[in-house]
Scaffold this motif. Structure first.
Motif, mmCIF file in Angstrom:
data_model
loop_
_atom_site.group_PDB
_atom_site.id
_atom_site.type_symbol
_atom_site.label_atom_id
_atom_site.label_comp_id
_atom_site.label_asym_id
_atom_site.label_seq_id
_atom_site.Cartn_x
_atom_site.Cartn_y
_atom_site.Cartn_z
ATOM 1 N N TYR A 78 0.846 -1.190 0.000
ATOM 2 C CA TYR A 78 0.000 0.000 0.000
ATOM 3 C C TYR A 78 0.883 1.241 0.000
ATOM 4 C CZ TYR A 78 -2.893 3.806 1.734
ATOM 5 O OH TYR A 78 -3.525 5.015 1.883
ATOM 6 N N CYS A 79 0.670 2.092 -0.986
ATOM 7 C CA CYS A 79 1.466 3.321 -1.074
ATOM 8 C C CYS A 79 0.748 4.452 -0.356
ATOM 9 C CB CYS A 79 1.700 3.697 -2.530
ATOM 10 S SG CYS A 79 2.565 5.283 -2.701
ATOM 11 N N SER A 80 1.408 5.009 0.638
ATOM 12 C CA SER A 80 0.767 6.067 1.424
ATOM 13 C C SER A 80 0.816 7.404 0.694
ATOM 14 C CB SER A 80 1.436 6.186 2.797
ATOM 15 O OG SER A 80 2.830 6.297 2.664
ATOM 16 N N ASN A 81 1.465 7.416 -0.443
ATOM 17 C CA ASN A 81 1.493 8.655 -1.222
ATOM 18 C C ASN A 81 0.346 8.706 -2.229
ATOM 19 O OD1 ASN A 81 2.965 10.175 -3.891
ATOM 20 N ND2 ASN A 81 3.011 11.205 -1.926
ATOM 21 N N CYS A 82 0.229 7.691 -3.057
ATOM 22 C CA CYS A 82 -0.836 7.690 -4.068
ATOM 23 C C CYS A 82 -2.041 6.879 -3.626
ATOM 24 C CB CYS A 82 -0.315 7.179 -5.401
ATOM 25 S SG CYS A 82 0.216 5.463 -5.406
ATOM 26 N N ASN A 83 -1.938 6.262 -2.460
ATOM 27 C CA ASN A 83 -3.039 5.492 -1.874
ATOM 28 C C ASN A 83 -3.444 4.284 -2.709
ATOM 29 O OD1 ASN A 83 -3.407 7.308 0.366
ATOM 30 N ND2 ASN A 83 -4.375 8.727 -1.071
ATOM 31 N N ILE A 114 6.221 3.640 0.082
ATOM 32 C CA ILE A 114 6.146 4.405 -1.168
ATOM 33 C C ILE A 114 6.361 3.456 -2.337
ATOM 34 C CG2 ILE A 114 7.054 6.383 -2.435
ATOM 35 C CD1 ILE A 114 5.871 7.168 0.230
ATOM 36 N N CYS A 115 5.447 3.515 -3.272
ATOM 37 C CA CYS A 115 5.529 2.596 -4.407
ATOM 38 C C CYS A 115 6.592 3.055 -5.403
ATOM 39 C CB CYS A 115 4.171 2.450 -5.085
ATOM 40 S SG CYS A 115 3.695 3.845 -6.116
ATOM 41 N N ASN A 116 6.853 2.215 -6.370
ATOM 42 C CA ASN A 116 7.894 2.506 -7.338
ATOM 43 C C ASN A 116 7.602 3.761 -8.161
ATOM 44 O OD1 ASN A 116 5.723 1.226 -8.527
ATOM 45 N ND2 ASN A 116 6.952 0.014 -9.944
ATOM 46 N N LYS A 117 6.328 3.937 -8.517
ATOM 47 C CA LYS A 117 5.982 5.127 -9.297
ATOM 48 C C LYS A 117 6.240 6.403 -8.497
ATOM 49 C CE LYS A 117 1.857 3.634 -10.276
ATOM 50 N NZ LYS A 117 0.443 3.666 -10.676
ATOM 51 N N CYS A 118 5.802 6.389 -7.245
ATOM 52 C CA CYS A 118 5.922 7.597 -6.418
ATOM 53 C C CYS A 118 7.361 7.868 -5.992
ATOM 54 C CB CYS A 118 5.029 7.475 -5.190
ATOM 55 S SG CYS A 118 3.278 7.583 -5.585
ATOM 56 N N SER A 119 8.146 6.814 -5.813
ATOM 57 C CA SER A 119 9.511 7.024 -5.333
ATOM 58 C C SER A 119 10.405 7.559 -6.439
ATOM 59 C CB SER A 119 10.094 5.716 -4.778
ATOM 60 O OG SER A 119 10.356 4.809 -5.826
HETATM 61 ZN ZN LIG Z 1 2.365 5.474 -4.914
#
Ligand SMILES: [Zn+2]
Ligand SMILES: [Mn+2]
Ligand SMILES: [Mn+2]
Ligand SMILES: [Zn+2]
Lengths: 121, 121
Positions: A78-83, A114-119
Motif C-alpha cells: 500500500y502506497c501512502s502517497n498515491c493510496n 512508497i511505491c515505485n511510481k511515487c519514489s
Molecule cells: Zn504510490
DNA sequence: TATGTAAATGCACTTCCTTTGCATTATTTT
DNA sequence: AAAATAATGCAAAGGAAGTGCATTTACATA
C-alpha cells in the motif's frame, strides 16, 4: 454486468474499492456492483485485500489461483502517497512461525510505504 | 481518565476495541475514551492493530517501544473462534523483500486461525 | 411463440464504526 | 482571582458493509 466488471478489474493494475467501481459504473446501482464482486470473491475469481485503510479492496486472482494459503497468498503493498494498493504476486508470504498451540489458517501481510511510481518522482 | 484507561489496557492480555473500552467505562463518554486512546497512539504508548475484523484494536506497546519498523514490529494473531487478537511480541516480522523502487515504511502481519486456548478445548 | 421460473437489479433502509464541531466543565498557569 | 489551556460530553456527520423486498430481466421449455 459481470463481464463489464471483470473487464474493469482486468484492466486495472491496482486493487480497487467498491467506490472505485461505483465511479466507473455510474449507471449501475451500488448493490449490483457489490453483489457481483461478492459472487466473484465466492468463486475465487477475485480476492479481497485489507490494506489497513479501512476499505476493502478487490483484485483479480491470478490464473490458476485457488486462493490457497500455501500456494496463492502473496504480499500486498500500500502506497501512502498515491493510496494505491498493488498485488505483489511474485512475492509469496514467507513461512510464519506461531507459538505452540496456535493453528494458522490464513495470513495477511501488507507492506506500507512508497511505491515505485511515487519514489521515482 | 488516562491513568484508568492505561491501567485497563495493562491488565488486558489481548487487544481491545473502542467498544470494549466503552463497556469497561460505562460512565465515560465514548468520545473521551476515543480521544484518550488516540493520544496514547500518537505518543507511542499504544499501538493500533488492524486484524481484519473491520474494527481497530489497541494494545499497550512494550516497554521501550518506539514503534520502529526494524525493532518493534511484531506479529498479531487473530482467533476466529474466540475473536480475540493477541500480540505475539516475541515473534518479530521477518525481513520482507519488496521489488526495486518500492520503499517499505511499515509492515502489518496478521495470522488468522485458532489460538492456543481455543485449540486445547 | 407464449409462459412459467429463476436470476439479476434497484431502492430504501439498517447497522456498525470512526471522526469532528461545539459548548461546557475542569485544570493549570500567571 | 483572573485568564488561558486542556479535558469532557453531547450531538451529529460520514463512510462503508450488508440486507429485505419489490421489480425487472433473462432463460428454459412446453
Ligand atoms: Zn504510490
Ligand atoms: Mn493480491
Ligand atoms: Mn501488538
Ligand atoms: Zn481463541
Amino acid at each position: 454486468m459481470r463481464l463489464l466488471i471483470y473487464k474493469f478489474l482486468a484492466e486495472k493494475k491496482v486493487a480497487v474499492t467498491l467506490s472505485d467501481t461505483e465511479n466507473a459504473f455510474v449507471k449501475a446501482d451500488r448493490t449490483t456492483l457489490y453483489r457481483t464482486i461478492k459472487t466473484f470473491v465466492e468463486n475465487d475469481i477475485v480476492h479481497q485485500i485489507d490494506d489497513g485503510t479501512g476499505t476493502i479492496k478487490y483484485a483479480l486472482c491470478e490464473v490458476g489461483c485457488s486462493c490457497d494459503i500455501k500456494t496463492d497468498l502473496h504480499l500486498h503493498f500500500y502506497c501512502s502517497n498515491c493510496n494505491e494498493t498493488v498485488c505483489l504476486t511474485d512475492h509469496k508470504i514467507p513461512q510464519i512461525n506461531v507459538p505452540e498451540g496456535f493453528i494458522s489458517e490464513n495470513v495477511n501481510l501488507v507492506v506500507k510505504g512508497i511505491c515505485n511510481k511515487c519514489s521515482s518522482m
